[in-house]
Design an enzyme around this catalytic site. Sequence first.
Site, PDB file in Angstrom:
ATOM      1  N   ASP A  79      35.907  78.520  99.157  1.00 51.86           N
ATOM      2  CA  ASP A  79      36.069  79.449  98.049  1.00 51.86           C
ATOM      3  C   ASP A  79      34.826  80.327  97.969  1.00 51.86           C
ATOM      4  O   ASP A  79      33.769  79.974  98.515  1.00 51.86           O
ATOM      5  CB  ASP A  79      36.262  78.663  96.748  1.00 51.86           C
ATOM      6  CG  ASP A  79      36.501  79.574  95.559  1.00 51.86           C
ATOM      7  OD1 ASP A  79      37.392  80.439  95.645  1.00 51.86           O
ATOM      8  OD2 ASP A  79      35.781  79.440  94.557  1.00 51.86           O
ATOM      9  N   ASP A 135      33.885  82.832  94.787  1.00 56.52           N
ATOM     10  CA  ASP A 135      33.318  82.913  93.438  1.00 56.52           C
ATOM     11  C   ASP A 135      32.794  81.549  93.006  1.00 56.52           C
ATOM     12  O   ASP A 135      33.537  80.572  92.986  1.00 56.52           O
ATOM     13  CB  ASP A 135      34.381  83.370  92.426  1.00 56.52           C
ATOM     14  CG  ASP A 135      34.736  84.837  92.558  1.00 56.52           C
ATOM     15  OD1 ASP A 135      33.860  85.614  92.949  1.00 56.52           O
ATOM     16  OD2 ASP A 135      35.884  85.194  92.267  1.00 56.52           O
ATOM     17  N   ASP A 180      34.437  75.201  93.879  1.00 55.00           N
ATOM     18  CA  ASP A 180      33.713  74.895  92.640  1.00 55.00           C
ATOM     19  C   ASP A 180      34.644  74.543  91.491  1.00 55.00           C
ATOM     20  O   ASP A 180      34.172  74.208  90.402  1.00 55.00           O
ATOM     21  CB  ASP A 180      32.858  76.100  92.218  1.00 55.00           C
ATOM     22  CG  ASP A 180      33.711  77.267  91.732  1.00 55.00           C
ATOM     23  OD1 ASP A 180      34.661  77.646  92.457  1.00 55.00           O
ATOM     24  OD2 ASP A 180      33.438  77.784  90.638  1.00 55.00           O
TER      25      ASP A 180
END
Length: 270
Positions: A17, A19, A214
């Site tokens: 990922d 962001d 995250d």
Amino acid sequence: MTGKENKLRSLRHLIIDMDGVLYRGDEAIPGTKGFLRFLREQSISFVLATNNSTRTPQQYVDKLSSMGVLVHAEEILTSAQATAGYLAIVAPPGTRVFVIGQDGLQAALREEGFALAEDDVEFVVAGMDFGICYERLAEATLLIRAGAQFVGTNPDLTFPNERGIVPGAGSLLAFLEAATGVTPTVIGKPGTAMMEQALALMNAAAGTTAMLGDRLETDILAGQRAGLPTLLVLSGITDEALLAASPIQPDLIFRDVGHLHAVWQEVLDG
């Protein structure tokens, strides 16, 4: 070193990922450049798979380049691309689509041959739009109520930027669902479509691939549903309190990609 950490030794592919993992807003998270350099040195291939549909792959390349992080467009997979790919399976080219979204989603739909339109549409496709206004949400509501199928790029209610935690595409989907009573078909993580596409891009098997993210309810859950080991960093949405309270638990937890890099190097040197 734990037995779980030793499993890093067998990984040859990584779905990452962006962001909250590689950057927040327009600021690279410390350790990002070194981590990606490490992956290339170890011949560990990766795909940057983001639920953020606002940018095209090339725009992500440019964004990362502005932070001193060099990647290729072929190493990026967005929820916009995944959504356009889904529509290409269920609808023919030329199908009229009303879009709430930015360059990334609009370009992906056009590349699959869809006609972006304002009326007489068969689909309303919604992703993140930083310039959204009430009138456009009202138009989408009316079209869905008139029978257009409702598709969303991703369910992320929030995302992290340099200012903090701000609303994401999932918040716009929730608005439209509340206004129409229609639940959208959501394509991005935690659905497995993006995981399957990322594996195909790398010609990778689940046994040698991990998901790094995250966010527990999208990144980690998507990895688990695809049968992948999961790596969580605490540099984005998830903090220790959220982790402790969640039924979704990753295989390994790191402060950030710099910490993961250090542990992975220790495993390989051990």
